[in-house]
Write a protein that holds these residues in place. Structure first.
Motif, PDB file in Angstrom:
ATOM      1  N   ARG A  61       0.601  -1.188  -0.091  1.00 37.02           N
ATOM      2  CA  ARG A  61       0.325   0.305  -0.016  1.00 37.02           C
ATOM      3  C   ARG A  61       0.924   0.891   0.026  1.00 37.02           C
ATOM      4  NH1 ARG A  61      -4.674  -0.164   4.586  1.00 37.02           N
ATOM      5  NH2 ARG A  61      -5.055   1.649   2.584  1.00 37.02           N
TER       6      ARG A  61
ATOM      7  N   ARG B 168       2.620   1.307  -3.531  1.00 36.81           N
ATOM      8  CA  ARG B 168       1.784   1.410  -4.720  1.00 36.81           C
ATOM      9  C   ARG B 168       1.822   2.896  -5.364  1.00 36.81           C
ATOM     10  NH1 ARG B 168      -3.089   0.601  -2.030  1.00 36.81           N
ATOM     11  NH2 ARG B 168      -2.647  -1.842  -2.811  1.00 36.81           N
ATOM     12  N   PRO B 169       1.504   4.415  -4.630  1.00 36.93           N
ATOM     13  CA  PRO B 169       1.711   5.171  -5.118  1.00 36.93           C
ATOM     14  C   PRO B 169       3.117   5.810  -5.637  1.00 36.93           C
ATOM     15  CG  PRO B 169       0.469   5.616  -2.674  1.00 36.93           C
ATOM     16  CD  PRO B 169       1.281   4.092  -2.863  1.00 36.93           C
TER      17      PRO B 169
ATOM     18  N   PRO C 108       0.089  11.413  -9.825  1.00 33.11           N
ATOM     19  CA  PRO C 108      -0.677  11.544  -8.526  1.00 33.11           C
ATOM     20  C   PRO C 108      -0.480  11.732  -7.278  1.00 33.11           C
ATOM     21  CG  PRO C 108      -1.167   9.416  -9.313  1.00 33.11           C
ATOM     22  CD  PRO C 108       0.036  10.018 -10.538  1.00 33.11           C
ATOM     23  N   GLU C 109      -0.502  12.960  -6.741  1.00 29.25           N
ATOM     24  CA  GLU C 109      -0.663  13.262  -5.362  1.00 29.25           C
ATOM     25  C   GLU C 109      -1.255  12.690  -5.020  1.00 29.25           C
ATOM     26  OE1 GLU C 109       0.751  17.247  -4.907  1.00 29.25           O
ATOM     27  OE2 GLU C 109       1.247  17.534  -6.908  1.00 29.25           O
ATOM     28  N   PRO C 110      -0.702  12.351  -3.656  1.00 32.17           N
ATOM     29  CA  PRO C 110      -0.853  10.854  -2.762  1.00 32.17           C
ATOM     30  C   PRO C 110      -1.972  12.633  -2.312  1.00 32.17           C
ATOM     31  CG  PRO C 110       0.966   9.890  -3.308  1.00 32.17           C
ATOM     32  CD  PRO C 110       0.943  11.145  -3.682  1.00 32.17           C
ATOM     33  N   ARG C 111      -3.372  11.721  -0.911  1.00 33.11           N
ATOM     34  CA  ARG C 111      -3.344  12.729  -0.156  1.00 33.11           C
ATOM     35  C   ARG C 111      -3.137  12.878   1.311  1.00 33.11           C
ATOM     36  NH1 ARG C 111     -10.604  11.154  -1.016  1.00 33.11           N
ATOM     37  NH2 ARG C 111     -10.000  11.921  -2.798  1.00 33.11           N
ATOM     38  N   SER C 112      -2.010  11.824   1.776  1.00 27.89           N
ATOM     39  CA  SER C 112      -1.712  11.235   2.669  1.00 27.89           C
ATOM     40  C   SER C 112      -0.197  13.112   2.761  1.00 27.89           C
ATOM     41  CB  SER C 112      -0.927  10.770   2.667  1.00 27.89           C
ATOM     42  OG  SER C 112       0.158   9.799   1.974  1.00 27.89           O
TER      43      SER C 112
ATOM     44  N   ASP D 293       3.220  12.754   3.412  1.00 26.78           N
ATOM     45  CA  ASP D 293       3.953  11.669   3.959  1.00 26.78           C
ATOM     46  C   ASP D 293       5.430  12.556   2.651  1.00 26.78           C
ATOM     47  OD1 ASP D 293       3.563  10.854   1.301  1.00 26.78           O
ATOM     48  OD2 ASP D 293       3.223   9.067   2.571  1.00 26.78           O
TER      49      ASP D 293
ATOM     50  N   ALA E  13       3.973  12.271  -1.264  1.00 32.19           N
ATOM     51  CA  ALA E  13       3.286  12.875  -0.967  1.00 32.19           C
ATOM     52  C   ALA E  13       4.304  13.599  -1.502  1.00 32.19           C
ATOM     53  CB  ALA E  13       1.951  13.393  -0.446  1.00 32.19           C
TER      54      ALA E  13
ATOM     55  N   ALA F  12       5.913  12.812  -4.893  1.00 33.31           N
ATOM     56  CA  ALA F  12       4.972  13.323  -6.127  1.00 33.31           C
ATOM     57  C   ALA F  12       5.139  14.962  -6.143  1.00 33.31           C
ATOM     58  CB  ALA F  12       3.447  12.653  -6.302  1.00 33.31           C
TER      59      ALA F  12
END
Length: 490
Positions: free
Chosen positions: A212, A215-216, A237-241, A243, A246, A249
């Motif tokens: 998980r 995956r990003p 794509p930029e994860p919402r987290s 960290d 992110a 990204a």
């Protein structure tokens, strides 16, 4: 006495093992097999590392638990055997010893011998058997051959010697370790089962969590791999987290923004350069073709003179394009030459000779900075050319130092028309001409101000335009050298 210089058996075994492994890994086929079997993905390596770490901790903890359990159980059995041996010793001391002795719970046998090794009392299971003799002694503990009991299992034999009215006797009490062995076996099996379940759980959770988390990263990799030189408008794509992934990204998208802007600027520059070169080349060809066929020598002379002017314009445009290419290649690498800016301004202004409008010069005694003398002279020349084209009566050059920031401030002003606020940034774009300066007869190429701004940026400064009470001022701010300081290097 052992030779201290001779390696012990454990060290020798380690050396032999290391030599064998080294020989195996040097074999091509084995090395290729090891390389093929080595995990390559971060997910697999992380899962194996987590399982290996937990396995080591579980192994050490299980060994400690088993050792403590074994020591506690053996201490309990030995304590019971010693208490029974001491009880029999008291009976022998009081001369109340009988030929057949009863066994307590957990005791396998009892045998009492005199000083001559003759059995004078024993438990029922050893009745009629000779005296037990130790078969081996190690670390102060004796091992006895108990095959006569007909039941092979671990035992702890406690020996006590006491004095009796008939002489000293030796009492051997054997306590069974069957309970301790059973408890140790059950505990080992339970720990093995729990360790296996825990390892499987840790491996599954680590595999899932790592998958998980990565995956990003895989999505970013796939998107970057799909982006070509024609797809710079795409973004990862930029994860919402909030960290590291992110931030990675976000950094990738910022880099793609810069690449897209640079690509668009390059395409626009190529298109503008092609357009700017096409017009004078077409005019030049037309003039030469007409001059070649025209019968009037006077007309041919005028046409050749016009062609010469267009050639000079092409030469100037080519020089500007080459300089822009050099500035773009230089990027943020700042030149490291020590330049006397005051002397450079005086030399540049006075070397220009007669000008359409007089130049008023105001400079301090000395301002020194680190940079490229040729490029700084080009910056001032471009600003002066622009000011002369748009001035009505006069041009002013003022060099000073900003006391708040410690920067050199170079102002080139003219008393011409003011620039509309909407155009104050557009004039620094390449090949940009405002409506009142679109004619090519004045010699402008649309590259002077962009070159001047690029030179100022490379020297750690800025170039801006602002209105004054009597016209327009182009202001360049440049970093100066503190007196006595060593010039900085890029």
């Amino acid at each position: 006495m052992a030779d201290p210089t001779r390696p012990g058996p454990l060290r020798a075994a380690r050396r032999r093992t290391a030599a064998i492994l080294h020989h195996l890994t040097r074999h091509p086929r084995i090395a290729a097999l090891v390389k093929r079997l080595a995990p390559r993905s971060v997910r697999t390596r992380t899962t194996l590392a987590a399982c290996a770490s937990v396995a080591v901790v579980l192994l050490v903890a299980s060994a400690a638990v088993l050792l403590l359990l074994r020591a506690n159980l053996e201490r309990t059995v030995e304590t019971g055997a010693r208490e029974q041996a001491q009880a029999i010793a008291r009976l022998a001391t009081d001369d109340h010893l009988t030929a057949q002795l009863p066994l307590d719970h957990g005791t396998d046998f009892i045998q009492v011998t005199d000083a001559d090794g003759k059995v004078i009392a024993a438990s029922q299971n050893l009745a009629g058997h000779p005296a037990l003799a130790p078969t081996n002694t190690h670390d102060g503990h004796s091992t006895y051959n108990l095959g006569a009991l007909g039941d092979e299992h671990h035992q702890r034999v406690t020996t006590v010697t006491t004095d009796t009215p008939t002489g000293p006797v030796t009492i051997h009490v054997g306590a069974s370790l069957r309970t301790a062995d059973t408890a140790e076996d059950l505990t080992t099996a339970a720990l093995a089962a729990l360790s296996a379940v825990l390892l499987l759980t840790v491996g599954a959770l680590t595999w899932r969590a790592t998958g998980r988390a990565l995956r990003p990263v895989e999505a970013i990799r796939a998107e970057v791999a799909a982006i070509g030189d024609r797809d710079l408008d795409r973004r990862v794509p930029e994860p919402r987290s909030d960290d590291e992934i992110a931030r990675l990204a976000h950094t990738m998208n910022a880099m793609l923004d810069r690449l897209e802007a640079a690509g668009a600027r390059q395409r626009r520059f190529i298109a503008d350069a092609s357009h700017e070169l096409r017009s004078p080349l077409a005019v030049l060809r037309t003039q030469l073709e007409v001059a070649l066929t025209h019968p009037d020598p006077g007309v041919r002379t005028d046409l050749v003179a016009g062609a010469l002017q267009d050639t000079e314009r092409l030469q100037s445009l080519a020089a500007d394009l080459l300089l822009l290419a050099r500035l773009d290649a230089t990027g943020h690498d700042r030149p490291d030459e020590l330049v006397d800016l005051t002397e450079l301004v005086h030399t540049t202004v006075h070397a220009r000779g007669p000008q359409p409008h007089p130049v008023s010069l105001h400079t301090p005694d000395e301002i020194t900075l680190v940079g490229n003398r040729l490029w700084l002279g080009r910056l001032l020349t471009n600003l002066l050319d622009n000011a002369q084209r748009h001035a009505r009566h006069r041009v002013t050059v003022r060099l000073s130092t900003d006391g708040a920031t410690g920067r050199a401030v170079l102002d080139v002003s003219n008393d011409g028309l003011r620039i509309d606020p909407a155009d104050r940034e557009r004039i620094f774009e390449r090949f940009t001409r405002l409506d009142d300066a679109r004619s090519r007869d004045d010699g402008g190429t649309g590259l002077g101000l962009p070159i001047a701004r690029d030179i100022a940026t490379i020297h750690g400064g800025t170039l801006t335009v602002q209105d004054t009470s009597d016209g327009t001022t182009f202001r360049a701010r440049l970093s100066v050298v503190v007196p006595g300081a060593v010039p900085p290097r890029p």
